[in-house]
Design a protein around this motif. Structure first.
Motif, PDB file in Angstrom:
ATOM      1  N   PRO A  89     -12.661  65.452  70.629  1.00  0.00           N
ATOM      2  CA  PRO A  89     -13.049  64.955  69.715  1.00  0.00           C
ATOM      3  C   PRO A  89     -13.237  66.197  68.886  1.00  0.00           C
ATOM      4  O   PRO A  89     -13.827  66.099  68.050  1.00  0.00           O
ATOM      5  CB  PRO A  89     -14.791  65.454  70.288  1.00  0.00           C
ATOM      6  N   ILE A  97     -17.582  59.134  64.746  1.00  0.00           N
ATOM      7  CA  ILE A  97     -18.176  60.437  65.495  1.00  0.00           C
ATOM      8  C   ILE A  97     -17.701  59.697  67.071  1.00  0.00           C
ATOM      9  O   ILE A  97     -18.009  58.795  67.470  1.00  0.00           O
ATOM     10  CB  ILE A  97     -19.956  60.084  64.482  1.00  0.00           C
ATOM     11  N   GLY A  98     -17.141  61.060  67.710  1.00  0.00           N
ATOM     12  CA  GLY A  98     -16.938  60.553  69.238  1.00  0.00           C
ATOM     13  C   GLY A  98     -15.764  60.403  69.017  1.00  0.00           C
ATOM     14  O   GLY A  98     -15.028  59.452  68.199  1.00  0.00           O
ATOM     15  N   ASP A 102     -18.609  55.339  66.944  1.00  0.00           N
ATOM     16  CA  ASP A 102     -19.767  56.109  66.648  1.00  0.00           C
ATOM     17  C   ASP A 102     -19.058  56.068  65.032  1.00  0.00           C
ATOM     18  O   ASP A 102     -18.475  56.399  64.817  1.00  0.00           O
ATOM     19  CB  ASP A 102     -20.305  56.265  67.140  1.00  0.00           C
ATOM     20  N   LEU A 110     -14.905  70.106  63.592  1.00  0.00           N
ATOM     21  CA  LEU A 110     -16.342  70.674  64.946  1.00  0.00           C
ATOM     22  C   LEU A 110     -15.023  71.342  65.272  1.00  0.00           C
ATOM     23  O   LEU A 110     -14.046  70.927  65.938  1.00  0.00           O
ATOM     24  CB  LEU A 110     -16.469  69.125  65.070  1.00  0.00           C
ATOM     25  N   ILE A 196     -20.664  75.104  70.216  1.00  0.00           N
ATOM     26  CA  ILE A 196     -19.602  74.818  69.689  1.00  0.00           C
ATOM     27  C   ILE A 196     -20.310  74.465  68.413  1.00  0.00           C
ATOM     28  O   ILE A 196     -21.482  74.461  67.902  1.00  0.00           O
ATOM     29  CB  ILE A 196     -20.129  72.985  69.909  1.00  0.00           C
ATOM     30  N   PHE A 218     -25.234  60.107  59.641  1.00  0.00           N
ATOM     31  CA  PHE A 218     -24.789  60.575  61.038  1.00  0.00           C
ATOM     32  C   PHE A 218     -26.376  59.692  61.802  1.00  0.00           C
ATOM     33  O   PHE A 218     -27.733  60.125  61.922  1.00  0.00           O
ATOM     34  CB  PHE A 218     -25.962  62.302  61.898  1.00  0.00           C
ATOM     35  N   HIS A 221     -29.810  60.529  67.477  1.00  0.00           N
ATOM     36  CA  HIS A 221     -28.888  60.449  68.858  1.00  0.00           C
ATOM     37  C   HIS A 221     -29.914  61.000  69.579  1.00  0.00           C
ATOM     38  O   HIS A 221     -30.576  62.721  68.674  1.00  0.00           O
ATOM     39  CB  HIS A 221     -27.575  61.424  68.793  1.00  0.00           C
ATOM     40  N   THR A 222     -29.639  62.394  70.656  1.00  0.00           N
ATOM     41  CA  THR A 222     -30.387  63.521  70.942  1.00  0.00           C
ATOM     42  C   THR A 222     -29.451  64.072  71.172  1.00  0.00           C
ATOM     43  O   THR A 222     -28.706  64.143  71.303  1.00  0.00           O
ATOM     44  CB  THR A 222     -31.429  63.796  72.445  1.00  0.00           C
ATOM     45  N   ASP A 223     -29.201  65.508  70.935  1.00  0.00           N
ATOM     46  CA  ASP A 223     -27.830  66.707  71.021  1.00  0.00           C
ATOM     47  C   ASP A 223     -28.013  67.083  72.936  1.00  0.00           C
ATOM     48  O   ASP A 223     -29.134  67.439  73.348  1.00  0.00           O
ATOM     49  CB  ASP A 223     -28.300  67.942  70.264  1.00  0.00           C
ATOM     50  N   PRO A 224     -27.208  66.770  73.439  1.00  0.00           N
ATOM     51  CA  PRO A 224     -27.150  67.236  74.955  1.00  0.00           C
ATOM     52  C   PRO A 224     -27.261  68.863  75.286  1.00  0.00           C
ATOM     53  O   PRO A 224     -27.251  69.560  76.342  1.00  0.00           O
ATOM     54  CB  PRO A 224     -25.641  66.731  75.286  1.00  0.00           C
ATOM     55  N   GLN A 225     -26.963  69.874  74.339  1.00  0.00           N
ATOM     56  CA  GLN A 225     -27.270  70.804  74.962  1.00  0.00           C
ATOM     57  C   GLN A 225     -28.417  71.875  74.843  1.00  0.00           C
ATOM     58  O   GLN A 225     -29.356  71.039  75.048  1.00  0.00           O
ATOM     59  CB  GLN A 225     -26.497  71.838  73.814  1.00  0.00           C
ATOM     60  N   ALA A 330     -21.608  62.639  79.030  1.00  0.00           N
ATOM     61  CA  ALA A 330     -22.224  62.838  77.304  1.00  0.00           C
ATOM     62  C   ALA A 330     -20.756  62.241  76.825  1.00  0.00           C
ATOM     63  O   ALA A 330     -21.283  61.158  75.803  1.00  0.00           O
ATOM     64  CB  ALA A 330     -22.535  64.202  77.657  1.00  0.00           C
ATOM     65  N   TYR A 331     -19.786  62.361  76.647  1.00  0.00           N
ATOM     66  CA  TYR A 331     -18.876  62.101  76.172  1.00  0.00           C
ATOM     67  C   TYR A 331     -18.176  61.221  76.613  1.00  0.00           C
ATOM     68  O   TYR A 331     -17.617  60.718  75.567  1.00  0.00           O
ATOM     69  CB  TYR A 331     -17.596  63.371  76.014  1.00  0.00           C
ATOM     70  N   LEU A 335     -22.638  57.006  70.891  1.00  0.00           N
ATOM     71  CA  LEU A 335     -23.765  58.499  70.215  1.00  0.00           C
ATOM     72  C   LEU A 335     -25.685  58.179  70.494  1.00  0.00           C
ATOM     73  O   LEU A 335     -26.336  59.289  70.782  1.00  0.00           O
ATOM     74  CB  LEU A 335     -24.010  58.363  68.374  1.00  0.00           C
ATOM     75  N   ARG A 339     -28.704  59.957  76.950  1.00  0.00           N
ATOM     76  CA  ARG A 339     -28.056  60.476  78.498  1.00  0.00           C
ATOM     77  C   ARG A 339     -28.505  60.289  79.430  1.00  0.00           C
ATOM     78  O   ARG A 339     -27.985  61.127  80.436  1.00  0.00           O
ATOM     79  CB  ARG A 339     -27.404  61.810  77.794  1.00  0.00           C
TER      80      ARG A 339
HETATM   81  C1  LIG Z   1     -20.518  59.006  70.167  1.00  0.00           C
HETATM   82  C2  LIG Z   1     -20.432  61.042  70.905  1.00  0.00           C
HETATM   83  C3  LIG Z   1     -20.171  61.894  69.665  1.00  0.00           C
HETATM   84  C4  LIG Z   1     -21.083  63.142  70.532  1.00  0.00           C
HETATM   85  C5  LIG Z   1     -19.974  63.090  72.250  1.00  0.00           C
HETATM   86  C6  LIG Z   1     -21.016  61.741  72.634  1.00  0.00           C
HETATM   87  O1  LIG Z   1     -19.864  60.917  73.002  1.00  0.00           O
HETATM   88  C7  LIG Z   1     -21.642  61.572  72.150  1.00  0.00           C
HETATM   89  C8  LIG Z   1     -22.743  63.126  72.534  1.00  0.00           C
HETATM   90  C9  LIG Z   1     -22.664  63.266  70.359  1.00  0.00           C
HETATM   91  C10 LIG Z   1     -22.668  64.874  70.375  1.00  0.00           C
HETATM   92  C11 LIG Z   1     -24.139  65.091  69.926  1.00  0.00           C
HETATM   93  C12 LIG Z   1     -24.214  66.330  69.137  1.00  0.00           C
HETATM   94  C13 LIG Z   1     -23.159  67.082  68.505  1.00  0.00           C
HETATM   95  O2  LIG Z   1     -23.148  66.774  67.252  1.00  0.00           O
HETATM   96  C14 LIG Z   1     -21.940  66.576  69.336  1.00  0.00           C
HETATM   97  C15 LIG Z   1     -21.297  67.523  69.029  1.00  0.00           C
HETATM   98  C16 LIG Z   1     -22.443  66.567  71.005  1.00  0.00           C
HETATM   99  O3  LIG Z   1     -22.258  67.699  71.625  1.00  0.00           O
HETATM  100  O4  LIG Z   1     -22.984  65.337  71.372  1.00  0.00           O
HETATM  101  C17 LIG Z   1     -21.372  65.126  69.709  1.00  0.00           C
HETATM  102  C18 LIG Z   1     -20.580  64.587  70.620  1.00  0.00           C
HETATM  103  C19 LIG Z   1     -19.212  64.700  69.315  1.00  0.00           C
HETATM  104  O5  LIG Z   1     -19.208  64.239  67.745  1.00  0.00           O
HETATM  105  O6  LIG Z   1     -18.247  64.910  69.608  1.00  0.00           O
END
Ligand SMILES: C=C1C[C@]23C[C@@]1(O)CC[C@H]2[C@@]12CC[C@H](O)[C@@](C)(C(=O)O1)[C@H]2[C@@H]3C(=O)O
Ligand SMILES: O=C(O)CCC(=O)C(=O)O
Ligand SMILES: [Fe+2]
Length: 345
Positions: A89, A97-98, A102, A110, A196, A218, A221-225, A330-331, A335, A339
């Motif tokens: 990614p 995206i990803g 998406d 990134l 990241i 974009f 979504h929610t951010d996973p962190q 998540a990955y 998007l 999750r």
């Molecule tokens: C579709 C996707 C892009 C993402 C990884 C994923 O499979 C699901 C989470 C997405 C996300 C959203 C927040 C951030 O922009 C990101 C870097 C993250 O950590 O999760 C992106 C991922 C990405 O762009 O690789």
């Protein structure tokens, strides 16, 4: 769903108009320099999972320098930019995206930020290593001047944002009345923490003029962190979802930061804080440039509600997992997927 039929756009969906038109007046503003910032942060994280941060101590000049370097990179010929891609990614990405299908009207860089004090001995501020997917090409502003992978604008920005995010997380712990005060910040600032950085560019799209619609920049979504720290130029586009599911536009402010609560922080607070659903609508007229630092914990870190926040006899709403496990799941997701739902009890 309405989509533009141009195959070159990979059927990027159009976005409907949000509630309150272009500007929502209800975004909480937290002044980091004031006593009581912690309580204000907690209120905002409970209500929206999102707030604007002012008096954060980072000079707007530093933000502008990194923005200018990003603009310079995105202005390169496509063939040059693509030497850093495709993002898989990490690296340069264009519309995709990803890796799960998406798409959005944007291009981006990134990359992973690793704390690596050995990577540079010539600049005290430079203690990061930036990893793009391919070593054979680095955007000009990432080309080292001191033998490591740093640019001064980027490394100065990262150092400053890390310090500020650490202050925000300490203030948050103060507002939550939990000890030790670094209970949250140490998860995001550990030497193994998973940071990241993302530089996004939403180019103009002249065909949209007069249509009174926006293109998905974009998707939602929610951010996973734990938290994400976002700064953009003065072009609008960011929207957040309120509790009732309606979308509102966030008025841009290039001197401020916007903080998103991520999924991990929702779990760490046992659902008291809300990980905010957000998206970007590309207005097609004015380019938007954003830079986001995502603060993730170390991969081996167990993510569970902080014991200090659990009243007696209270149960966790979530199954146990490590950040590494969550990130892997998540990955594999799209998007817009929820999750966290698979980790709910
Ligand atoms: C579709 C996707 C892009 C993402 C990884 C994923 O499979 C699901 C989470 C997405 C996300 C959203 C927040 C951030 O922009 C990101 C870097 C993250 O950590 O999760 C992106 C991922 C990405 O762009 O690789
Ligand atoms: O570009 C923006 O303003 C937000 C993008 C975003 O939400 C993300 O990269 O996760
Ligand atoms: Fe996001």
């Amino acid at each position: 769903m309405v989509v533009l039929a141009n195959p070159a756009l990979h059927s990027i969906p159009l976005v409907g108009s949000p509630k309150h038109g272009a500007r929502f007046p209800g975004i909480p503003v937290v002044d980091l320099s004031r006593p009581g910032a912690g309580e204000a942060i907690v209120r905002a994280c409970e209500d929206l999972g999102f707030f604007k941060l002012v008096n954060h101590g980072i000079p707007v000049e530093l933000m502008r320098r990194l923005e200018a370097e990003a603009v310079k990179f995105f202005s390169l010929p496509q063939v040059e930019k693509e030497k850093s891609g495709p993002a898989n990614p990490f690296g340069y990405g264009d519309k995709r995206i990803g890796v799960n299908g998406d798409v959005g009207w944007l291009e981006y860089l990134l990359f992973v930020v690793t704390s690596d004090p050995l990577s540079c001995t010539s600049m005290t501020a430079c203690s990061f290593r930036y990893e793009l997917r391919r070593d054979r090409f680095r955007p000009s502003f990432l080309v080292p001047t001191c033998g490591c992978h740093c640019s001064s604008a980027l490394s100065e920005y990262l150092v400053a944002v890390r310090k500020m995010a650490s202050d925000v997380l300490r203030s948050m712990a103060e507002g939550l009345k939990i000890e030790p005060r670094d209970a949250l910040s140490k998860l995001a600032m550990d030497e193994h923490s998973d940071g990241i950085i993302r530089l996004n560019h939403y180019p103009p799209y002249p065909q949209l003029r007069g249509l009174n619609r926006s293109l998905t920049g974009f998707g939602e979504h929610t951010d996973p962190q734990i938290i994400s720290v976002l700064r953009s130029n003065d072009s609008s586009g960011l929207q957040i979802s309120l509790e009732d599911g309606s979308w509102v536009s966030v008025p841009p402010d290039q001197a401020s930061f916007f903080i998103n609560v991520g999924d991990c922080l929702q779990v760490l607070t046992n659902g008291r804080f809300r990980s905010v659903r957000h998206r970007v609508a590309a207005n097609g007229v004015k380019p938007r440039v954003s830079m986001i630092y995502f603060f993730g914990p170390p991969p081996a870190q167990r993510i569970a509600p902080l014991p200090q926040l659990m009243g007696e006899g209270k149960q966790s709403k979530y199954k146990e997992f490590t950040w590494g496990e969550y990130k892997k799941a998540a990955y594999r997701s799209r998007l817009g997927d929820n999750r966290l739902v698979q980790f709910e009890k």
